[in-house]
Motif scaffolding. Structure first.
Motif, PDB file in Angstrom:
ATOM      1  N   LYS A  98       0.824  -1.221   0.000  1.00 64.20           N
ATOM      2  CA  LYS A  98       0.000   0.000   0.000  1.00 64.20           C
ATOM      3  C   LYS A  98       0.855   1.267   0.000  1.00 64.20           C
ATOM      4  N   LYS A  99       2.140   1.116   0.248  1.00 62.80           N
ATOM      5  CA  LYS A  99       3.032   2.283   0.235  1.00 62.80           C
ATOM      6  C   LYS A  99       3.620   2.538  -1.152  1.00 62.80           C
ATOM      7  N   ALA A 100       3.334   1.664  -2.090  1.00 61.60           N
ATOM      8  CA  ALA A 100       3.974   1.762  -3.413  1.00 61.60           C
ATOM      9  C   ALA A 100       3.690   3.097  -4.086  1.00 61.60           C
ATOM     10  N   SER A 101       4.736   3.688  -4.669  1.00 58.24           N
ATOM     11  CA  SER A 101       4.503   4.908  -5.437  1.00 58.24           C
ATOM     12  C   SER A 101       4.222   4.560  -6.898  1.00 58.24           C
ATOM     13  N   LEU A 102       4.480   3.309  -7.242  1.00 64.01           N
ATOM     14  CA  LEU A 102       4.229   2.865  -8.621  1.00 64.01           C
ATOM     15  C   LEU A 102       3.829   1.398  -8.598  1.00 64.01           C
ATOM     16  N   ILE A 103       2.775   1.076  -9.359  1.00 66.57           N
ATOM     17  CA  ILE A 103       2.419  -0.326  -9.566  1.00 66.57           C
ATOM     18  C   ILE A 103       2.381  -0.545 -11.078  1.00 66.57           C
ATOM     19  N   ILE A 104       3.062  -1.595 -11.517  1.00 66.23           N
ATOM     20  CA  ILE A 104       3.067  -1.894 -12.954  1.00 66.23           C
ATOM     21  C   ILE A 104       2.272  -3.173 -13.175  1.00 66.23           C
ATOM     22  N   ALA A 105       1.251  -3.072 -14.011  1.00 64.44           N
ATOM     23  CA  ALA A 105       0.437  -4.249 -14.340  1.00 64.44           C
ATOM     24  C   ALA A 105       0.985  -4.866 -15.621  1.00 64.44           C
ATOM     25  N   ILE A 106       1.127  -6.197 -15.612  1.00 59.51           N
ATOM     26  CA  ILE A 106       1.611  -6.911 -16.801  1.00 59.51           C
ATOM     27  C   ILE A 106       0.408  -7.587 -17.442  1.00 59.51           C
ATOM     28  N   VAL A 107       0.151  -7.194 -18.671  1.00 58.45           N
ATOM     29  CA  VAL A 107      -1.053  -7.631 -19.370  1.00 58.45           C
ATOM     30  C   VAL A 107      -0.640  -8.285 -20.685  1.00 58.45           C
ATOM     31  N   SER A 108      -1.302  -9.368 -21.048  1.00 58.94           N
ATOM     32  CA  SER A 108      -0.991  -9.989 -22.339  1.00 58.94           C
ATOM     33  C   SER A 108      -2.169 -10.833 -22.809  1.00 58.94           C
ATOM     34  N   ARG A 109      -1.984 -11.475 -23.968  1.00 56.87           N
ATOM     35  CA  ARG A 109      -3.019 -12.310 -24.571  1.00 56.87           C
ATOM     36  C   ARG A 109      -2.303 -13.427 -25.308  1.00 56.87           C
ATOM     37  N   GLN A 110      -2.825 -14.631 -25.178  1.00 54.53           N
ATOM     38  CA  GLN A 110      -2.136 -15.810 -25.721  1.00 54.53           C
ATOM     39  C   GLN A 110      -1.717 -15.642 -27.183  1.00 54.53           C
ATOM     40  N   ASN A 111      -2.608 -15.097 -28.008  1.00 53.92           N
ATOM     41  CA  ASN A 111      -2.281 -15.044 -29.435  1.00 53.92           C
ATOM     42  C   ASN A 111      -1.386 -13.857 -29.823  1.00 53.92           C
ATOM     43  N   LEU A 112      -0.833 -13.185 -28.829  1.00 49.64           N
ATOM     44  CA  LEU A 112       0.194 -12.172 -29.138  1.00 49.64           C
ATOM     45  C   LEU A 112       1.569 -12.830 -29.263  1.00 49.64           C
ATOM     46  N   ASP A 113       1.634 -14.144 -28.995  1.00 46.77           N
ATOM     47  CA  ASP A 113       2.952 -14.794 -28.978  1.00 46.77           C
ATOM     48  C   ASP A 113       2.833 -16.217 -29.551  1.00 46.77           C
ATOM     49  N   CYS A 114       3.971 -16.927 -29.589  1.00 48.56           N
ATOM     50  CA  CYS A 114       4.008 -18.263 -30.200  1.00 48.56           C
ATOM     51  C   CYS A 114       3.055 -19.233 -29.506  1.00 48.56           C
ATOM     52  N   GLU A 115       2.343 -20.006 -30.323  1.00 46.80           N
ATOM     53  CA  GLU A 115       1.502 -21.105 -29.828  1.00 46.80           C
ATOM     54  C   GLU A 115       1.972 -22.322 -30.611  1.00 46.80           C
ATOM     55  N   LEU A 116       2.835 -23.145 -30.023  1.00 40.31           N
ATOM     56  CA  LEU A 116       3.471 -24.243 -30.744  1.00 40.31           C
ATOM     57  C   LEU A 116       2.960 -25.599 -30.255  1.00 40.31           C
ATOM     58  N   SER A 117       3.437 -26.663 -30.912  1.00 39.91           N
ATOM     59  CA  SER A 117       2.956 -28.013 -30.598  1.00 39.91           C
ATOM     60  C   SER A 117       3.236 -28.393 -29.142  1.00 39.91           C
ATOM     61  N   ARG A 118       2.522 -29.389 -28.679  1.00 43.19           N
ATOM     62  CA  ARG A 118       2.689 -29.920 -27.320  1.00 43.19           C
ATOM     63  C   ARG A 118       2.544 -28.855 -26.234  1.00 43.19           C
ATOM     64  N   GLY A 119       1.607 -27.979 -26.462  1.00 43.78           N
ATOM     65  CA  GLY A 119       1.263 -26.999 -25.426  1.00 43.78           C
ATOM     66  C   GLY A 119       2.324 -25.947 -25.163  1.00 43.78           C
ATOM     67  N   ARG A 120       3.173 -25.720 -26.164  1.00 44.26           N
ATOM     68  CA  ARG A 120       4.213 -24.706 -25.939  1.00 44.26           C
ATOM     69  C   ARG A 120       3.656 -23.310 -26.252  1.00 44.26           C
ATOM     70  N   ILE A 121       3.036 -22.788 -25.214  1.00 49.55           N
ATOM     71  CA  ILE A 121       2.368 -21.478 -25.284  1.00 49.55           C
ATOM     72  C   ILE A 121       3.302 -20.498 -24.571  1.00 49.55           C
ATOM     73  N   TYR A 122       3.759 -19.494 -25.296  1.00 53.47           N
ATOM     74  CA  TYR A 122       4.904 -18.734 -24.766  1.00 53.47           C
ATOM     75  C   TYR A 122       4.609 -17.352 -24.204  1.00 53.47           C
ATOM     76  N   TYR A 123       3.368 -16.877 -24.252  1.00 53.62           N
ATOM     77  CA  TYR A 123       3.191 -15.463 -23.877  1.00 53.62           C
ATOM     78  C   TYR A 123       3.519 -15.184 -22.410  1.00 53.62           C
ATOM     79  N   LYS A 124       3.138 -16.091 -21.508  1.00 58.40           N
ATOM     80  CA  LYS A 124       3.441 -15.815 -20.086  1.00 58.40           C
ATOM     81  C   LYS A 124       4.934 -15.996 -19.802  1.00 58.40           C
ATOM     82  N   PHE A 125       5.533 -16.959 -20.492  1.00 59.25           N
ATOM     83  CA  PHE A 125       6.980 -17.168 -20.354  1.00 59.25           C
ATOM     84  C   PHE A 125       7.701 -15.861 -20.735  1.00 59.25           C
ATOM     85  N   ASP A 126       7.321 -15.316 -21.880  1.00 60.53           N
ATOM     86  CA  ASP A 126       8.014 -14.118 -22.366  1.00 60.53           C
ATOM     87  C   ASP A 126       7.719 -12.896 -21.493  1.00 60.53           C
ATOM     88  N   CYS A 127       6.501 -12.832 -20.966  1.00 63.25           N
ATOM     89  CA  CYS A 127       6.197 -11.737 -20.023  1.00 63.25           C
ATOM     90  C   CYS A 127       7.059 -11.886 -18.770  1.00 63.25           C
TER      91      CYS A 127
END
Ligand SMILES: Cc1cc2nc3c(=O)[nH]c(=O)nc-3n(C[C@H](O)[C@H](O)[C@H](O)COP(=O)(O)O)c2cc1C
Length: 195
Positions: free
Chosen positions: A79-108
């Motif tokens: 509650k004392k923070a002078s800055l809060i940064i929210a990290i927002v993304s969407r699955q199809n903004l990044d690689c969606e590869l075979s065997r469930g290799r979904i990379y958007y959260k990894f890259d975030c």
């Protein structure tokens, strides 16, 4: 893999000293400091250079107050923070590869670590949290339904550990806690005994 004391000395100092500190002061950051954090995060690697991260910087405002009000008890320190940064993304903004290799959260995650290390280098406290109210925060930040709010990063100048709960003060001033290296590293093949 045994930890070699000599190697400890050659660990990157910023990586070694980064901690998820909780003692922060209400002192505000400058625009330059905020821009440096954004630039550091944005230099992270990503699959096909897709750069799936979207950052919402929330500094001193009614919106910052509303996010703080919705924080759970355990994250009182934020509650004392002078800055809060929210990290927002969407699955199809990044690689969606075979065997469930979904990379958007990894890259975030890579981008967030860049941000944390830059903050550490600038002498700031930087602390990612999953303990926030996703509905309230999404509403405050006007995040569209198709985007995910992955994490918040709490940022501030260093504060006084005496203002923390006993439990948190102990963590703040204590040693780093990690599993033994041999539990998380194996050589040449996966070690099932470590799971
Ligand atoms: C995704 C994520 C969520 C976290 N959520 C919280 C949280 O809600 N509250 C908190 O006090 N710490 C939170 N932490 C901080 C971790 O507890 C901390 O990183 C871990 O204990 C290791 O300590 P260190 O970062 O100082 O090395 C979170 C960290 C990550 C990466």
């Amino acid at each position: 893999m045994e930890e070699n004391p000599a190697q400890k000395e050659t660990l990157n100092e910023i990586i070694r000293s980064r901690r998820s500190k909780r003692a922060i002061s209400e002192e505000e950051l400058t625009e330059t400091e905020m821009e440096l954090l954004a630039r550091a995060a944005h230099l992270a690697p990503s699959c096909f250079n897709n750069q799936p991260w979207r950052f919402v910087f929330v500094d001193k405002s009614a919106k910052l107050d509303r996010i703080k009000e919705s924080l759970p008890e355990g994250n009182y320190w934020a509650k004392k923070a002078s800055l809060i940064i929210a990290i927002v993304s969407r699955q199809n903004l990044d690689c969606e590869l075979s065997r469930g290799r979904i990379y958007y959260k990894f890259d975030c995650g890579l981008a967030v670590e860049n941000l944390l290390l830059q903050a550490t280098n600038m002498g700031l406290v930087s602390h990612p949290i999953a303990g926030f109210d996703p509905e309230a925060t999404r509403e405050v930040l006007k995040i569209p339904a198709e985007f995910e709010l992955i994490t918040l990063v709490i940022i501030g100048k260093p504060g006084n550990p005496e203002e923390l709960s006993d439990k948190h003060r102990k963590v703040e001033l204590g040693e780093r806690e990690r599993e033994p290296l041999e539990k998380v590293v194996s050589k040449n093949e996966f070690d099932r005994s470590n799971t």
